[in-house]
Motif scaffolding. Structure first.
Motif, PDB file in Angstrom:
ATOM      1  N   UNK A  34      -1.012   4.920 -20.490  1.00  0.00           N
ATOM      2  CA  UNK A  34      -0.068   3.950 -21.055  1.00  0.00           C
ATOM      3  C   UNK A  34       0.981   3.530 -20.036  1.00  0.00           C
ATOM      4  N   UNK A  35       1.236   4.382 -19.077  1.00  0.00           N
ATOM      5  CA  UNK A  35       2.200   4.071 -18.013  1.00  0.00           C
ATOM      6  C   UNK A  35       1.545   3.342 -16.846  1.00  0.00           C
ATOM      7  N   UNK A  36       0.276   2.977 -17.016  1.00  0.00           N
ATOM      8  CA  UNK A  36      -0.388   2.157 -16.015  1.00  0.00           C
ATOM      9  C   UNK A  36      -1.305   2.896 -15.063  1.00  0.00           C
ATOM     10  N   UNK A  37      -1.622   4.141 -15.362  1.00  0.00           N
ATOM     11  CA  UNK A  37      -2.428   4.949 -14.442  1.00  0.00           C
ATOM     12  C   UNK A  37      -3.630   5.512 -15.203  1.00  0.00           C
ATOM     13  N   UNK A  38      -4.637   4.689 -15.376  1.00  0.00           N
ATOM     14  CA  UNK A  38      -5.809   5.026 -16.172  1.00  0.00           C
ATOM     15  C   UNK A  38      -6.575   6.225 -15.618  1.00  0.00           C
ATOM     16  N   UNK A  39      -6.797   6.249 -14.320  1.00  0.00           N
ATOM     17  CA  UNK A  39      -7.598   7.306 -13.702  1.00  0.00           C
ATOM     18  C   UNK A  39      -6.766   8.572 -13.481  1.00  0.00           C
ATOM     19  N   UNK A  40      -7.357   9.747 -13.715  1.00  0.00           N
ATOM     20  CA  UNK A  40      -6.647  11.002 -13.451  1.00  0.00           C
ATOM     21  C   UNK A  40      -6.248  11.114 -11.982  1.00  0.00           C
ATOM     22  N   UNK A  41      -5.158  11.802 -11.743  1.00  0.00           N
ATOM     23  CA  UNK A  41      -4.680  12.011 -10.376  1.00  0.00           C
ATOM     24  C   UNK A  41      -5.446  13.121  -9.660  1.00  0.00           C
ATOM     25  N   UNK A  42      -6.051  14.024 -10.406  1.00  0.00           N
ATOM     26  CA  UNK A  42      -6.810  15.147  -9.836  1.00  0.00           C
ATOM     27  C   UNK A  42      -5.981  15.981  -8.869  1.00  0.00           C
ATOM     28  N   UNK A  43      -4.806  16.385  -9.324  1.00  0.00           N
ATOM     29  CA  UNK A  43      -3.941  17.250  -8.521  1.00  0.00           C
ATOM     30  C   UNK A  43      -4.517  18.662  -8.563  1.00  0.00           C
ATOM     31  N   UNK A  44      -4.861  19.182  -7.400  1.00  0.00           N
ATOM     32  CA  UNK A  44      -5.481  20.510  -7.306  1.00  0.00           C
ATOM     33  C   UNK A  44      -4.489  21.602  -6.916  1.00  0.00           C
ATOM     34  N   UNK A  45      -3.501  21.273  -6.085  1.00  0.00           N
ATOM     35  CA  UNK A  45      -2.606  22.281  -5.521  1.00  0.00           C
ATOM     36  C   UNK A  45      -1.311  22.382  -6.326  1.00  0.00           C
ATOM     37  N   UNK A  46      -1.016  23.598  -6.806  1.00  0.00           N
ATOM     38  CA  UNK A  46       0.176  23.858  -7.613  1.00  0.00           C
ATOM     39  C   UNK A  46       0.861  25.128  -7.121  1.00  0.00           C
ATOM     40  N   UNK A  47       2.159  25.064  -6.965  1.00  0.00           N
ATOM     41  CA  UNK A  47       2.935  26.246  -6.622  1.00  0.00           C
ATOM     42  C   UNK A  47       3.435  26.884  -7.916  1.00  0.00           C
ATOM     43  N   UNK A  48       3.256  28.176  -8.028  1.00  0.00           N
ATOM     44  CA  UNK A  48       3.690  28.907  -9.216  1.00  0.00           C
ATOM     45  C   UNK A  48       5.140  29.353  -9.034  1.00  0.00           C
ATOM     46  N   UNK A  49       6.026  28.393  -9.124  1.00  0.00           N
ATOM     47  CA  UNK A  49       7.452  28.657  -8.956  1.00  0.00           C
ATOM     48  C   UNK A  49       7.912  28.282  -7.564  1.00  0.00           C
ATOM     49  N   UNK A  50       9.216  28.379  -7.377  1.00  0.00           N
ATOM     50  CA  UNK A  50       9.834  27.998  -6.120  1.00  0.00           C
ATOM     51  C   UNK A  50      10.920  29.009  -5.778  1.00  0.00           C
ATOM     52  N   UNK A  51      10.785  29.625  -4.646  1.00  0.00           N
ATOM     53  CA  UNK A  51      11.781  30.576  -4.147  1.00  0.00           C
ATOM     54  C   UNK A  51      12.011  31.746  -5.103  1.00  0.00           C
ATOM     55  N   UNK A  52      10.973  32.150  -5.817  1.00  0.00           N
ATOM     56  CA  UNK A  52      11.105  33.307  -6.706  1.00  0.00           C
ATOM     57  C   UNK A  52      11.381  34.541  -5.857  1.00  0.00           C
ATOM     58  N   UNK A  53      12.165  35.450  -6.393  1.00  0.00           N
ATOM     59  CA  UNK A  53      12.484  36.682  -5.681  1.00  0.00           C
ATOM     60  C   UNK A  53      13.770  36.609  -4.882  1.00  0.00           C
ATOM     61  N   UNK A  54      14.381  35.445  -4.815  1.00  0.00           N
ATOM     62  CA  UNK A  54      15.669  35.309  -4.136  1.00  0.00           C
ATOM     63  C   UNK A  54      16.782  35.453  -5.174  1.00  0.00           C
TER      64      UNK A  54
END
Length: 131
Positions: free
Chosen positions: A68-88
């Motif tokens: 609906x926002x104009x992006x019919x095809x999936x982006x196919x994002x494969x890489x995901x970080x599970x959090x950011x700077x955890x442990x600090x």
């Protein structure tokens, strides 16, 4: 005045780019998208919904929103970080390796139900033998 959600950036990190614009930027410069979940604030369900927005078919709940926002095809994002700077010390959430692993395991499982071949990157203080 500092942005209350980003107090360590002195107001410079306003997060004014949305997912669609970030993906467009990646496509423009030939970069592979790499997104980071907020495991401390967002539930596994919210993170799975974001994966569905990025990778789901246009017929799925969040894929339909993307379309609906104009992006019919999936982006196919494969890489995901599970959090950011955890442990600090300055970050909210799990600050031990066991606590982090327990927290992000539920997020990762929910995300993998949407897209089974995601690639995850862990987050933690480096260099650090314990992590």
């Amino acid at each position: 005045m500092e942005n209350e959600t980003q107090p360590f950036t002195h107001g410079y990190d306003m997060h004014e780019i949305d997912t669609d614009d970030f993906i467009a930027l990646c496509r423009e410069i030939g970069a592979e998208p790499f997104l980071t979940i907020n495991a401390a604030w967002d539930s596994p369900e919210v993170c799975a919904a974001w994966v569905e927005y990025c990778n789901g078919p246009a017929e799925s709940k969040y894929g339909r929103l993307r379309a609906q926002r104009g992006h019919q095809e999936p982006y196919n994002v494969k890489w995901w970080s599970l959090g950011n700077e955890m442990g600090y010390g300055h970050m909210e959430g799990a600050n031990t390796p066991d606590g982090y692993a327990s927290l992000v395991e539920t997020h990762a499982r929910a995300m993998l139900k949407v897209t089974p071949d995601l690639k995850f990157v862990s987050s933690g203080p480096y260099p650090n033998q314990e992590w």
